[in-house]
Design a protein around this motif. Structure first.
Motif, PDB file in Angstrom:
ATOM      1  N   SER A   1       0.848  -1.195   0.000  1.00 26.89           N
ATOM      2  CA  SER A   1       0.000   0.000   0.000  1.00 26.89           C
ATOM      3  C   SER A   1       0.877   1.236   0.000  1.00 26.89           C
ATOM      4  CB  SER A   1      -0.918   0.017   1.224  1.00 26.89           C
ATOM      5  OG  SER A   1      -1.581   1.266   1.346  1.00 26.89           O
TER       6      SER A   1
ATOM      7  N   THR B   1       0.021   0.218   8.501  1.00 23.97           N
ATOM      8  CA  THR B   1       1.067   0.890   7.731  1.00 23.97           C
ATOM      9  C   THR B   1       2.447   0.317   8.042  1.00 23.97           C
ATOM     10  OG1 THR B   1       1.190   2.640   9.408  1.00 23.97           O
ATOM     11  CG2 THR B   1      -0.230   3.032   7.508  1.00 23.97           C
TER      12      THR B   1
ATOM     13  N   LYS C   1       2.626  -2.854   6.030  1.00 27.38           N
ATOM     14  CA  LYS C   1       2.756  -2.615   4.592  1.00 27.38           C
ATOM     15  C   LYS C   1       4.143  -2.091   4.233  1.00 27.38           C
ATOM     16  CE  LYS C   1      -1.225  -4.054   3.250  1.00 27.38           C
ATOM     17  NZ  LYS C   1      -1.303  -5.303   2.454  1.00 27.38           N
TER      18      LYS C   1
ATOM     19  N   THR D   1       1.330  -1.196  -5.096  1.00 25.29           N
ATOM     20  CA  THR D   1       1.178  -0.196  -4.033  1.00 25.29           C
ATOM     21  C   THR D   1       0.024   0.743  -4.385  1.00 25.29           C
ATOM     22  OG1 THR D   1       2.868   1.185  -5.108  1.00 25.29           O
ATOM     23  CG2 THR D   1       3.599  -0.264  -3.328  1.00 25.29           C
TER      24      THR D   1
ATOM     25  N   GLN E   1      -6.094   4.469  -1.975  1.00 25.02           N
ATOM     26  CA  GLN E   1      -7.328   3.996  -1.344  1.00 25.02           C
ATOM     27  C   GLN E   1      -8.116   3.121  -2.308  1.00 25.02           C
ATOM     28  OE1 GLN E   1      -9.783   7.053   0.411  1.00 25.02           O
ATOM     29  NE2 GLN E   1     -11.588   5.742   0.464  1.00 25.02           N
TER      30      GLN E   1
END
Length: 362
Positions: A223, A237, A240, A267, A270
């Motif tokens: 992400s 986070t 990721k 990656t 949203q």
């Protein structure tokens, strides 16, 4: 809801310009002015009008077409230098494993390959696929954060379908709480699903790819938040960021020892999936919500071509590393403008906010 005796309120429609984004504009440019074929048509049209070769319109159009062509070729050369040659992909011979494939992005990818006749295994904690009519998919209920269960399911897949040659690590979980409101157990569960599961599945399935004559492909769904971070997503986070680092490090290891194993890093920004249901959209023009079907299309394209790649969507996701080059004050202004640290305040997720309230999700 309208009151008795009142006319029902109609759902307000989005304005006509709502779908317009910088990504859509760039997509149009890429198939028109920024495409070599179209760029060279322009001087040909001038020539058809009997324009002399040394006239300003002709010179400018030729210069533009040359520049676009050089950039196009340079991009191809750059990709080859970075990722090497492609591998041969024959879907009739491939066994594809998709984690987190009971719904959302994973299910889309699994459905496409299932309909195309590939052998597909889906691993998820759900009791069944969201689309119970999906064809060509063998479902295994499996918590990929449980390394013992991953090994058990891997043995079942080997027995039922054959040796997996394509691994799509897509499983994810969002707790959606501030760090101090999150229990250690929740953080550990999130890290097992979002980070450690990648270690478990790669360690389990990579040896089979190395023994395959045609190699294999590993797709890592990370992400853009792994680079940016965001409030109420400390666990997600962090995982990721770790996943992206794992992918890049493994790619470096395989580049010399096993170039036939291709690595695809995804990656996205949203995503419009239930996992982030209710999240406030930062900016529809600069940071539009990415539709799972668009990401699935790019992932499938990379896998089919047998190439390594880095898929960043929307546009800003491809350039997000430059964010860290900005002065810290400007970084703060960008965060405030984007609303990235406010988005999770309205999050409900696929469980309707049950985890956020401390309840057990359904």
């Amino acid at each position: 809801m309208s009151q008795p005796g009142q006319a029902p309120q109609l759902r307000q429609k989005d304005p006509w310009y709502a779908p317009i984004s910088v990504d859509m504009i760039l997509k149009v440019l890429n198939i028109t002015l920024l495409h070599p074929f179209v760029a060279w048509i322009i001087p040909l049209c001038f020539r058809a009008e009997h324009q002399a070769w040394d006239t300003p319109p002709m010179l400018v159009s030729i210069a533009w077409a040359t520049l676009v062509t050089l950039a196009y070729v340079a991009n191809i050369v750059s990709h080859k230098l970075a990722y090497g040659m492609h591998r041969e992909v024959d879907l009739s011979e491939e066994v594809i494993v998709v984690t987190g494939g009971a719904s959302g992005l994973g299910l889309l990818i699994a459905e496409v390959y299932g309909m195309r006749g590939a052998t597909v295994a889906v691993l998820d904690v759900a009791d069944r696929l969201e689309n119970t009519e999906a064809r060509g998919i063998t479902y295994y209920k499996c918590d990929v954060g449980d390394k013992k269960r991953v090994q058990e399911v891997a043995a079942e897949i080997e027995r039922d379908l054959g040796t997996p040659t394509i691994l799509i690590n897509n499983a994810a979980q969002v707790i959606g709480k501030r760090l101090l409101d999150m229990s250690i157990e929740e953080a550990e569960r999130s890290l097992r699903t979002n980070l450690l599961a990648h270690f478990y599945t790669i360690k389990t399935f990579l040896p089979g790819m190395l023994q395959s004559q045609t190699g294999g492909t590993i797709v890592t769904v990370s992400s853009v938040l792994g680079t940016l971070g965001a409030a109420q997503l400390t666990d997600y986070t962090a995982a990721k960021a770790g996943v992206a680092a794992l992918h890049k490090s493994l790619a470096a290891e395989l580049r010399a020892s096993a170039p036939e194993v291709k690595m695809v890093l995804v990656t996205p920004g949203q995503l419009g999936t239930p996992l982030f249901e209710g999240v406030d959209q930062p900016h529809s023009f600069l940071a539009p919500v990415v539709e799972p079907v668009d990401v699935a299309r790019e992932v499938i394209k990379a896998v089919d071509l047998g190439i390594s790649d880095h898929i960043g969507m929307p546009l800003y996701a491809r350039w997000i590393d430059w964010y860290n080059v900005l002065p810290v004050g400007l970084q703060r202004l960008v965060r405030d403008f984007s609303g990235i640290d406010r988005g999770m305040r309205t999050w409900v997720g696929r469980s309707g906010g049950a985890e956020k309230k401390g309840e057990k999700p359904i």
